[in-house]
Scaffold this active site. Structure first.
Site, mmCIF file in Angstrom:
data_model
loop_
_atom_site.group_PDB
_atom_site.id
_atom_site.type_symbol
_atom_site.label_atom_id
_atom_site.label_comp_id
_atom_site.label_asym_id
_atom_site.label_seq_id
_atom_site.Cartn_x
_atom_site.Cartn_y
_atom_site.Cartn_z
ATOM 1 N N LYS A 42 1.048 -1.257 -0.025
ATOM 2 C CA LYS A 42 -0.005 -0.012 0.010
ATOM 3 C C LYS A 42 0.757 1.116 0.044
ATOM 4 C CE LYS A 42 -1.633 2.052 3.804
ATOM 5 N NZ LYS A 42 -2.016 3.637 3.936
ATOM 6 N N CYS A 69 -4.860 18.990 8.145
ATOM 7 C CA CYS A 69 -3.920 19.216 9.034
ATOM 8 C C CYS A 69 -3.524 20.729 8.891
ATOM 9 C CB CYS A 69 -2.627 18.201 8.919
ATOM 10 S SG CYS A 69 -1.911 18.486 7.276
#
Length: 427
Positions: free
Chosen positions: A24, A121
């Site tokens: 991944k 963020c």
């Protein structure tokens, strides 16, 4: 409706062999790299079938590189476009932090990029700060506007960039941006993960000139344009590591097919200290768990140190080891949330800031728990394998981001495990 996993533990000794998917953490930046090709097709094989991959496919497709995913063949064909879009919108980026790595390729090709703030963020927080400072050193002007980060540069220029921290995401983003820049870019204190090497390998096949990946100094000579290529995604060392720990904890005997021991050195070394036996065979790495694991001390570090992505699973092994174990997490803040859930199963742990002291307990009792993040969900399932009675793990959306058919692979090794719809749970 979400699913839950129910494990009946305490008796299981895992046995057999297990196949590991493509990584991944490698495939997401590889998909971003396909945006750099202005002609031909990039064909990726050994692609893992994960929710994060579908999200990245959607984003890259939206930006203008046509993606087709043959799941049966685990193959993605990315058809390049002579033009790509400049904006990566909120609905694609908000769901997945890793999607920030499209910024480098868009900026390199278009001279400007607008990317929604990943997962909300703020710019001051460390992870994305390093990416942006690197772009600035390559001549980009960065502004922040209505939840978007905008970068502009007529043409990126090669630069000498020192990373304050060997961030994997920043290393990837800056390599991607530098491939089409004017001149040579040198990245110092770069991340050294195998996934960085995999990215450089694909880029070089596409016509880029990247040297030194896997070391802390990477040199990228800018080229005029890039094209299609064929590439097989590197094996997922974290999935392989998770099955190593599963075998270790259950007195198992498991062959991890085609495992690349080199990529999991620190984990193999720590598990060996705990009494686990590793036998390199022609078809892979055999992992044999001892009758009782011995306690050990572990400190997570950037590669080639002990990977933070194996920290949760390792604490599960420490939970059943004889004696007192120590886990120090130096890479990410706030990565001990899973320990509170493990306490419900009987984990004895004292946490002081980034250090956990774990008292081994061979008398764990199954309980209902919920996963707090991707690796924690795997770790809770591992603990369920050795706890007496039934453990129910909820919130599996985390698990599906990084593990394919995890419960089926464990079942094939002899675990008593099922995955069912969660009638009354919160997912």
């Amino acid at each position: 409706m979400m699913d839950k996993i129910i494990v009946k533990g305490g008796q299981t000794k895992l046995q057999g062999e297990v196949e590991i998917e493509g990584a991944k953490n490698a495939v997401l930046p590889l998909l971003a790299a396909t945006l750099l090709a202005s002609e031909g097709e990039v064909v990726l094989t050994n692609v893992p079938i994960l929710s994060d991959v579908f999200m990245m496919n959607n984003l890259v497709n939206h930006l203008g590189t046509a993606i087709s995913f043959d799941q049966e063949a685990k193959k993605i064909i990315a058809k390049s476009n002579s033009e790509i879009k400049t904006t990566a919108p909120y609905e694609y980026v908000s769901k997945m932090r890793a999607s920030i790595v499209v910024m480098g390729p868009i900026l390199a090709r278009n001279g400007q990029a607008r990317v929604s703030m990943p997962g909300g963020c703020s710019i001051g927080s460390r992870p994305i700060d390093l990416h942006l400072r690197g772009f600035e050193q390559m001549g980009a002007t960065i502004t922040q506007n209505a939840g978007y980060i905008e970068a502009k540069a007529d043409k990126l220029k090669g630069a000498h960039i020192y990373l304050d921290f060997p961030s994997v995401g920043a290393t990837q983003n800056l390599i991607l941006a530098a491939t089409l820049a004017d001149g040579t870019t040198t990245l110092e204190n770069a991340a050294r993960e195998p996934e960085i090497v995999d990215l450089a390998n694909l880029l070089n096949k596409m016509g880029a000139n990247v040297k030194g990946a896997g070391t802390d100094t990477i040199i990228i000579k800018g080229v005029e344009k890039m094209h299609g290529a064929n590439h097989s995604v590197v094996q997922d060392r974290i999935e392989a590591g998770t099955f190593m720990v599963a075998a270790a904890m259950t007195q198992g005997d498991v062959l991890i097919k085609d495992a690349i021991a080199e990529h999991n050195r620190p984990l193999i070394s720590k598990l060996s200290e705990m009494g686990v036996n590793f036998i390199q065979e022609e078809s892979g790495l055999r992992v044999v768990g001892p009758e009782k694991l011995k306690a050990t001390s572990v400190k997570t570090l950037p590669h080639p140190g002990f990977p933070t992505d194996m920290q949760s699973q390792m604490t599960a092994a420490q939970a059943v080891a004889v004696g007192e174990s120590v886990m120090v997490e130096t890479v990410f803040e706030n990565r001990f949330q899973h320990l509170k859930e493990m306490r419900r199963i009987g984990l004895e742990v004292d946490i002081t800031r980034n250090t956990a002291l774990i008292q081994g307990n061979s008398n764990l009792q199954g309980a209902a728990v919920k996963s707090t993040d991707l690796r924690a969900s795997a770790a809770l399932i591992l603990l369920g394998l050795v706890a007496k009675g039934q453990t129910t793990v909820r919130r599996l959306s985390h698990l599906d981001r990084g593990y394919y058919k995890f419960h089926e692979k464990l079942k094939a090794l002899g675990a008593d495990i099922i995955r069912v719809e969660d009638e009354d749970g919160e997912g």
